[in-house]
Design a protein around this motif. Structure first.
Motif, mmCIF file in Angstrom:
data_model
loop_
_atom_site.group_PDB
_atom_site.id
_atom_site.type_symbol
_atom_site.label_atom_id
_atom_site.label_comp_id
_atom_site.label_asym_id
_atom_site.label_seq_id
_atom_site.Cartn_x
_atom_site.Cartn_y
_atom_site.Cartn_z
ATOM 1 N N SER A 6 38.232 15.441 2.907
ATOM 2 C CA SER A 6 39.360 15.242 3.601
ATOM 3 C C SER A 6 39.264 16.653 4.656
ATOM 4 C CB SER A 6 40.795 15.309 2.895
ATOM 5 O OG SER A 6 41.729 15.647 4.085
ATOM 6 N N LEU A 7 39.642 16.333 5.895
ATOM 7 C CA LEU A 7 39.695 17.600 6.547
ATOM 8 C C LEU A 7 41.178 18.511 6.519
ATOM 9 C CD1 LEU A 7 38.370 16.022 10.289
ATOM 10 C CD2 LEU A 7 36.991 17.358 8.410
ATOM 11 N N THR A 64 46.245 15.126 9.319
ATOM 12 C CA THR A 64 46.064 13.988 9.883
ATOM 13 C C THR A 64 46.284 14.307 11.600
ATOM 14 O OG1 THR A 64 48.357 13.327 9.314
ATOM 15 C CG2 THR A 64 46.653 12.318 8.111
ATOM 16 N N TRP A 74 45.272 11.423 14.129
ATOM 17 C CA TRP A 74 45.189 10.355 14.819
ATOM 18 C C TRP A 74 46.128 9.152 14.075
ATOM 19 C CZ3 TRP A 74 43.565 10.486 19.611
ATOM 20 C CH2 TRP A 74 42.581 11.675 19.853
ATOM 21 N N HIS A 122 37.293 5.661 22.073
ATOM 22 C CA HIS A 122 37.325 5.405 20.700
ATOM 23 C C HIS A 122 36.574 4.185 20.292
ATOM 24 C CE1 HIS A 122 40.456 8.216 19.698
ATOM 25 N NE2 HIS A 122 41.098 7.710 20.429
ATOM 26 N N VAL A 135 34.141 7.856 15.520
ATOM 27 C CA VAL A 135 34.249 9.192 15.615
ATOM 28 C C VAL A 135 34.812 9.787 14.323
ATOM 29 C CG1 VAL A 135 34.861 11.177 16.794
ATOM 30 C CG2 VAL A 135 34.339 9.085 17.990
ATOM 31 N N ILE A 136 33.962 10.379 13.348
ATOM 32 C CA ILE A 136 34.184 10.646 12.103
ATOM 33 C C ILE A 136 35.448 11.732 12.173
ATOM 34 C CG2 ILE A 136 32.732 12.589 11.761
ATOM 35 C CD1 ILE A 136 33.537 10.069 9.244
ATOM 36 N N GLU A 137 35.470 12.448 12.897
ATOM 37 C CA GLU A 137 36.629 13.229 13.030
ATOM 38 C C GLU A 137 38.006 12.571 13.116
ATOM 39 O OE1 GLU A 137 34.028 13.998 14.707
ATOM 40 O OE2 GLU A 137 33.278 15.938 14.166
ATOM 41 N N HIS A 138 37.819 11.395 14.116
ATOM 42 C CA HIS A 138 38.910 10.612 14.294
ATOM 43 C C HIS A 138 39.357 9.744 12.875
ATOM 44 C CE1 HIS A 138 38.175 10.924 18.923
ATOM 45 N NE2 HIS A 138 38.446 12.018 18.417
ATOM 46 N N GLN A 139 38.418 9.262 12.372
ATOM 47 C CA GLN A 139 38.526 8.367 11.193
ATOM 48 C C GLN A 139 39.094 9.164 10.101
ATOM 49 O OE1 GLN A 139 34.921 6.421 9.989
ATOM 50 N NE2 GLN A 139 35.592 6.382 7.888
ATOM 51 N N LYS A 140 38.449 10.584 9.922
ATOM 52 C CA LYS A 140 39.090 11.316 8.719
ATOM 53 C C LYS A 140 40.509 11.671 8.969
ATOM 54 C CE LYS A 140 37.153 11.794 5.467
ATOM 55 N NZ LYS A 140 37.029 11.323 4.314
ATOM 56 N N THR A 141 41.017 11.865 10.146
ATOM 57 C CA THR A 141 42.391 12.413 10.572
ATOM 58 C C THR A 141 43.311 11.297 10.805
ATOM 59 O OG1 THR A 141 41.420 13.186 12.598
ATOM 60 C CG2 THR A 141 41.371 14.769 10.955
#
Length: 123
Positions: free
Chosen positions: A9-10, A13, A15, A54, A107-113
């Motif tokens: 996880s980053l 959240t 997004w 996106h 976009v992995i940063e968008h997916q993970k957040t």
């Protein structure tokens, strides 16, 4: 904060889909974004209210690009569509594959957040 999971996880959240952020790889995920009946046809509306593009990806199913408020779309059948900033796009699909199918931004940063969810196809 998102729960730790097998993919990590980053830690926050940002997004969301339908104003709900995906909480991460939890043992009991949030409800599906859509419940679809096996063999039925659907039109989905993707609406991007952000200044970011996106690339939206759907696992397990394919959809046909129908229309956009910003541009002409080729009549492609695909599982990924680039949703431009402030764009609304409609796609059609047949729910022909039963299961829970991930729906997320590539976009992995968008997916993970938070820009992740899933749809369910039931018999």
């Amino acid at each position: 904060a998102p729960q730790p999971g097998i993919c990590g996880s980053l830690g926050y959240t940002f997004w969301s889909i339908n104003r709900v952020a995906w909480e991460g790889d939890t043992p009991n995920p949030i409800e599906p974004l859509a419940l679809m009946r096996l063999g039925k046809s659907y039109i989905l509306r993707f609406r991007n209210e952000t200044p970011n593009a996106h690339p939206i990806h759907l696992h397990g199913l394919s959809f046909k690009l129908l229309r956009s408020n910003k541009r002409s779309l080729p009549p492609l059948v695909t599982d990924t569509a680039l949703l431009l900033a402030e764009e609304t796009m409609e796609v059609s699909l047949v729910a022909d594959n039963p299961g829970n199918w991930a729906f997320h931004c590539h976009v992995i940063e968008h997916q993970k957040t938070g820009l992740t969810g899933y749809v369910r196809v039931d018999a």
